[in-house]
Each structure stands twice: as structure tokens, then as C-alpha cells.
Scaffold this motif. Structure first.
Motif, PDB file in Angstrom:
ATOM      1  N   LEU A 143       0.808  -1.219   0.000  1.00  0.00           N
ATOM      2  CA  LEU A 143       0.000   0.000   0.000  1.00  0.00           C
ATOM      3  C   LEU A 143       0.844   1.273   0.000  1.00  0.00           C
ATOM      4  N   GLY A 144       2.105   1.133  -0.346  1.00  0.00           N
ATOM      5  CA  GLY A 144       2.973   2.285  -0.499  1.00  0.00           C
ATOM      6  C   GLY A 144       3.194   3.068   0.790  1.00  0.00           C
ATOM      7  N   TYR A 145       2.952   4.375   0.713  1.00  0.00           N
ATOM      8  CA  TYR A 145       3.242   5.292   1.814  1.00  0.00           C
ATOM      9  C   TYR A 145       2.499   4.899   3.094  1.00  0.00           C
ATOM     10  N   ILE A 146       1.220   4.522   2.949  1.00  0.00           N
ATOM     11  CA  ILE A 146       0.412   4.171   4.129  1.00  0.00           C
ATOM     12  C   ILE A 146       1.029   2.998   4.872  1.00  0.00           C
ATOM     13  N   GLU A 147       1.343   1.946   4.136  1.00  0.00           N
ATOM     14  CA  GLU A 147       1.903   0.748   4.767  1.00  0.00           C
ATOM     15  C   GLU A 147       3.302   1.025   5.321  1.00  0.00           C
ATOM     16  N   GLU A 148       4.047   1.874   4.635  1.00  0.00           N
ATOM     17  CA  GLU A 148       5.382   2.224   5.113  1.00  0.00           C
ATOM     18  C   GLU A 148       5.314   2.938   6.459  1.00  0.00           C
ATOM     19  N   LYS A 149       4.348   3.848   6.591  1.00  0.00           N
ATOM     20  CA  LYS A 149       4.181   4.564   7.857  1.00  0.00           C
ATOM     21  C   LYS A 149       3.702   3.637   8.969  1.00  0.00           C
ATOM     22  N   LEU A 150       2.837   2.704   8.608  1.00  0.00           N
ATOM     23  CA  LEU A 150       2.370   1.737   9.606  1.00  0.00           C
ATOM     24  C   LEU A 150       3.523   0.888  10.120  1.00  0.00           C
ATOM     25  N   SER A 151       4.421   0.505   9.219  1.00  0.00           N
ATOM     26  CA  SER A 151       5.567  -0.302   9.650  1.00  0.00           C
ATOM     27  C   SER A 151       6.492   0.486  10.571  1.00  0.00           C
ATOM     28  N   ASP A 152       6.503   1.817  10.418  1.00  0.00           N
ATOM     29  CA  ASP A 152       7.328   2.652  11.303  1.00  0.00           C
ATOM     30  C   ASP A 152       6.844   2.576  12.748  1.00  0.00           C
ATOM     31  N   PHE A 153       5.531   2.328  12.925  1.00  0.00           N
ATOM     32  CA  PHE A 153       5.003   2.210  14.285  1.00  0.00           C
ATOM     33  C   PHE A 153       5.537   0.976  14.998  1.00  0.00           C
ATOM     34  N   GLY A 154       6.139   0.067  14.229  1.00  0.00           N
ATOM     35  CA  GLY A 154       6.724  -1.119  14.825  1.00  0.00           C
ATOM     36  C   GLY A 154       7.872  -0.803  15.767  1.00  0.00           C
ATOM     37  N   LYS A 155       8.396   0.426  15.671  1.00  0.00           N
ATOM     38  CA  LYS A 155       9.461   0.848  16.582  1.00  0.00           C
ATOM     39  C   LYS A 155       8.949   1.008  18.009  1.00  0.00           C
ATOM     40  N   LEU A 156       7.631   1.171  18.140  1.00  0.00           N
ATOM     41  CA  LEU A 156       7.044   1.280  19.472  1.00  0.00           C
ATOM     42  C   LEU A 156       7.003  -0.099  20.118  1.00  0.00           C
ATOM     43  N   GLU A 157       7.474  -0.218  21.320  1.00  0.00           N
ATOM     44  CA  GLU A 157       7.550  -1.498  22.013  1.00  0.00           C
ATOM     45  C   GLU A 157       6.143  -2.084  22.236  1.00  0.00           C
ATOM     46  N   SER A 158       5.967  -3.331  21.792  1.00  0.00           N
ATOM     47  CA  SER A 158       4.726  -4.095  22.029  1.00  0.00           C
ATOM     48  C   SER A 158       3.484  -3.404  21.473  1.00  0.00           C
ATOM     49  N   ILE A 159       3.616  -2.689  20.352  1.00  0.00           N
ATOM     50  CA  ILE A 159       2.480  -1.988  19.774  1.00  0.00           C
ATOM     51  C   ILE A 159       1.377  -2.969  19.367  1.00  0.00           C
ATOM     52  N   GLU A 160       1.785  -4.184  18.908  1.00  0.00           N
ATOM     53  CA  GLU A 160       0.784  -5.173  18.485  1.00  0.00           C
ATOM     54  C   GLU A 160      -0.089  -5.607  19.663  1.00  0.00           C
ATOM     55  N   ILE A 161       0.554  -5.871  20.794  1.00  0.00           N
ATOM     56  CA  ILE A 161      -0.177  -6.331  21.973  1.00  0.00           C
ATOM     57  C   ILE A 161      -1.106  -5.235  22.489  1.00  0.00           C
ATOM     58  N   ILE A 162      -0.603  -4.004  22.499  1.00  0.00           N
ATOM     59  CA  ILE A 162      -1.404  -2.874  22.994  1.00  0.00           C
ATOM     60  C   ILE A 162      -2.675  -2.707  22.165  1.00  0.00           C
ATOM     61  N   LEU A 163      -2.512  -2.717  20.837  1.00  0.00           N
ATOM     62  CA  LEU A 163      -3.672  -2.532  19.965  1.00  0.00           C
ATOM     63  C   LEU A 163      -4.640  -3.712  20.054  1.00  0.00           C
ATOM     64  N   ALA A 164      -4.084  -4.932  20.090  1.00  0.00           N
ATOM     65  CA  ALA A 164      -4.941  -6.122  20.137  1.00  0.00           C
ATOM     66  C   ALA A 164      -5.777  -6.139  21.415  1.00  0.00           C
ATOM     67  N   LEU A 165      -5.131  -5.904  22.547  1.00  0.00           N
ATOM     68  CA  LEU A 165      -5.868  -5.905  23.816  1.00  0.00           C
ATOM     69  C   LEU A 165      -6.842  -4.733  23.887  1.00  0.00           C
ATOM     70  N   GLY A 166      -6.462  -3.602  23.292  1.00  0.00           N
ATOM     71  CA  GLY A 166      -7.366  -2.457  23.259  1.00  0.00           C
ATOM     72  C   GLY A 166      -8.640  -2.768  22.481  1.00  0.00           C
ATOM     73  N   LEU A 167      -8.487  -3.444  21.320  1.00  0.00           N
ATOM     74  CA  LEU A 167      -9.658  -3.832  20.529  1.00  0.00           C
ATOM     75  C   LEU A 167     -10.506  -4.864  21.270  1.00  0.00           C
ATOM     76  N   LEU A 168      -9.839  -5.774  21.986  1.00  0.00           N
ATOM     77  CA  LEU A 168     -10.576  -6.770  22.756  1.00  0.00           C
ATOM     78  C   LEU A 168     -11.432  -6.106  23.831  1.00  0.00           C
ATOM     79  N   LEU A 169     -10.884  -5.104  24.479  1.00  0.00           N
ATOM     80  CA  LEU A 169     -11.650  -4.379  25.496  1.00  0.00           C
ATOM     81  C   LEU A 169     -12.834  -3.634  24.873  1.00  0.00           C
TER      82      LEU A 169
END
Length: 335
Positions: A143-169
Motif C-alpha cells: 500500500l505504499g506510503y500508508i503501509e510504510e508509515k504503519l511499519s514505522d510504528f513497529g518501533k514502538l515497544e509491544s504496539i501489536e499487543i497494545i492494539l490487540a488488547l485495546g480492541l478486545l476491550l
């Protein structure tokens, strides 16, 4: 066709067994379930292939032999029985007898466990999707620029877990009060299982010195194998429950899903052997987006019924678009 030879043999055996169980009607239903399983799990095959190609030859073979036994008899027959046993307090033998002799009651109990199944499977698949999207080491972006920016958020520690648990709540707000705790516990369990398997795989992959290398590769293949089986289980949950909308015969359901599971396994190996992921560079992206959609559908299905046809169509569209994008990308690179 050599990669699918075993699948055709298994299909023939299953169809013969289906004929002896329910004659022509059994054969027809088994074929329908097999096609349904393949259509819903193509994205699973693509993701499996991306993992399988990192495993050594021996564990790739285990995936096609022992893995199919676990997938068919474990995840599509024994695991649903175990779920009903835990939910009802009936022992495994009692539930097995219920499945064979009183399939209507068995189907009802399994359907009543849908919230826990959807929460667990949905959160596990959501973690798979987030881990791909937020992979900062990913160099190619569909998805070009959008996906590239999303991958940059991977620098945040445990971003996947935070978002997943947030959606679960957030899902707790539209669930009935009496099922919220079950959904929460099942969803958190899915996240925990993903973190455990993924962390152990990363641990073994990081061991790269001296004699530890061979051991690390072996253990890494073991963990990848386990990861693939859990991933397959997450995909199979809705397929097993949805199969009861077509037939109540547990034996026919197992035979039909066995056909589909075998073809998915063969397709996975084919993608690895033919280097298809290298040829169609965005195919893995499309599969992961399809997994993300499936995870969302599973979470929504805790409160609203969503047809398996929708899931299959969305996955097929995303896979198709990724193939088209891959062809255009290759042509552009050649020019």
C-alpha cells in the motif's frame, strides 16, 4: 501435480468412506465441505508457505505428514470435542458418543461455545496480522506510503499487543454481560499463546554461534511447526462450526474438512517448492490483509452472524488484487 498426488489419494479414500456412510449424498456434501475449506484457507496456505520456507527439509516433510494428522484428527475432530467437554462438564467419551449418536445436541453445544472460540481465534489471527503490518524490517510495501508509515510504528515497544488488547476491550461494549468474561479470558489467552510461540521462535533464531547453531535451527523448526499448527487451528474453528449448517453428520464433516485440509497442506508445499512467494511479491501481503479481515469478522461474529461466504469472497479478492499488483510490479521492474 506431484505435490498434490497425496491429496488426490486422500480425497479418493475420504469420498469412498463418505459413500459407505451416507451414499451419494455423503459424497456430495464431503466435496462441498472440501471446496469450502480450501476457499476459506487459501490465505492460510500463503502465510504457512512464508513460514515453511524457513524450516529445514525434514520439518517441511513433518508438516505434510504429522501435520495433516494433527490438522484433521486433532483440530477438526478432537479439539471441538474437547471444547464441548470443557463447556458442558461431560467427559470426552461422553461427548464423543454425543457427536456420533446425537449430533444435534453436539452441534448446539459447539455453537454455544462460539464466543470463546471466536475470541481466541480472532485475537491470535489479529496478532499475526499486526506483527506483519508493524514489521519495521519490511522493505516492500503493497500500500505504499500508508503501509510504510504503519511499519514505522513497529518501533514502538509491544504496539501489536497494545492494539490487540485495546480492541478486545472495545468488543466488551457490544457483548451481553453474561458472556463478556468468557470472551475476555479467551481473547487474552489467544494473545498470550501467540506471544509465547513467537517469542520462543525468536529466541532460537537468535542463537547463531558455535555448536548452538544446529540446535537452534532444529528448535526453531520445532517452534515454527507448532506455530503453523496453532495458526491452522485458528483458521479451522469457524469452518468446523460452519460445517454444521450443511450437515449434522460428524463423520461426513471430518471427511470433507480432511479433503480441504490436505489440499491446503499440498498447496502450501507447492508455493514453497515453486518459489511462488518470490515470483508474486505481494502475495504474502494480500494473505495477511485477508487474515486481518478474518480476525475482524471473527470478533464481530461474537455478536452478529456473518456468512462464511463473505469471508471467502473478501479473502479471494485480496489475494487476487495482490497477484495483479505483483505482476504489475514485476513488469515495472523489468521496464
Amino acid at each position: 501435480m506431484q505435490h498434490f498426488r497425496l491429496s488426490f489419494i486422500v480425497t479418493a479414500v475420504c469420498l469412498v468412506a463418505a459413500y459407505f456412510k451416507a451414499e451419494i449424498a455423503g459424497v456430495f456434501i464431503a466435496l462441498i465441505l472440501g471446496v469450502l475449506e480450501v476457499s476459506l484457507s487459501f490465505d492460510n496456505a500463503v502465510v504457512n508457505a512464508s513460514i515453511l520456507k524457513r524450516m529445514d527439509e525434514r520439518w517441511q516433510q513433518y508438516f505434510l505428514t504429522w501435520g495433516i494428522l494433527i490438522a484433521v484428527f486433532g483440530m477438526r475432530l478432537l479439539f471441538p470435542i474437547a471444547i464441548v467437554s470443557v463447556a458442558t462438564g461431560i467427559d470426552l467419551i461422553g461427548v464423543s458418543n454425543m457427536a456420533l449418536h446425537d449430533p444435534n445436541t453436539y452441534s448446539q453445544h459447539l455453537t454455544e461455545s462460539h464466543v470463546q472460540i471466536a475470541a481466541f481465534g480472532g485475537m491470535f489471527l489479529l496478532m499475526v496480522f499486526f506483527s506483519f503490518i508493524f514489521d519495521e524490517g519490511k522493505e516492500l510495501h503493497w500500500l505504499g506510503y500508508i503501509e510504510e508509515k504503519l511499519s514505522d510504528f513497529g518501533k514502538l515497544e509491544s504496539i501489536e499487543i497494545i492494539l490487540a488488547l485495546g480492541l478486545l476491550l472495545l468488543t466488551q461494549f457490544w457483548l451481553a454481560p453474561e458472556i463478556r468474561l468468557n470472551a475476555l479470558v479467551a481473547g487474552i489467552s489467544g494473545v498470550i499463546l501467540y506471544v509465547i510461540v513467537d517469542s520462543l521462535s525468536a529466541l532460537f533464531e537468535d542463537e547463531e554461534e558455535g555448536e548452538e547453531l544446529a540446535t537452534a535451527l532444529k528448535k526453531g523448526s520445532v517452534m515454527s511447526f507448532l506455530y503453523l499448527e496453532v495458526l491452522d487451528a485458528s483458521f479451522s474453528f469457524d469452518g468446523v462450526i460452519g460445517a454444521f449448517a450443511i450437515t449434522q453428520d460428524v463423520v461426513i464433516i471430518m471427511l470433507g474438512l480432511a479433503i480441504g485440509a490436505m489440499f491446503v497442506r499440498s498447496l502450501t508445499v507447492y508455493l514453497v517448492r515453486q518459489g511462488t512467494l518470490d515470483e508474486y511479491v505481494f502475495l504474502e501481503h494480500g494473505a495477511h490483509y485477508a487474515i486481518g479481515v478474518l480476525a475482524g469478522i471473527m470478533l464481530l461474529s461474537m455478536n452478529h452472524h456473518i456468512s462464511e461466504v463473505v469471508t471467502g469472497l473478501v479473502g479471494a479478492v485480496l489475494i487476487g488484487l495482490s497477484v495483479i499488483s505483483s505482476i504489475r510490479y514485476k513488469k515495472h521492474q523489468a521496464d
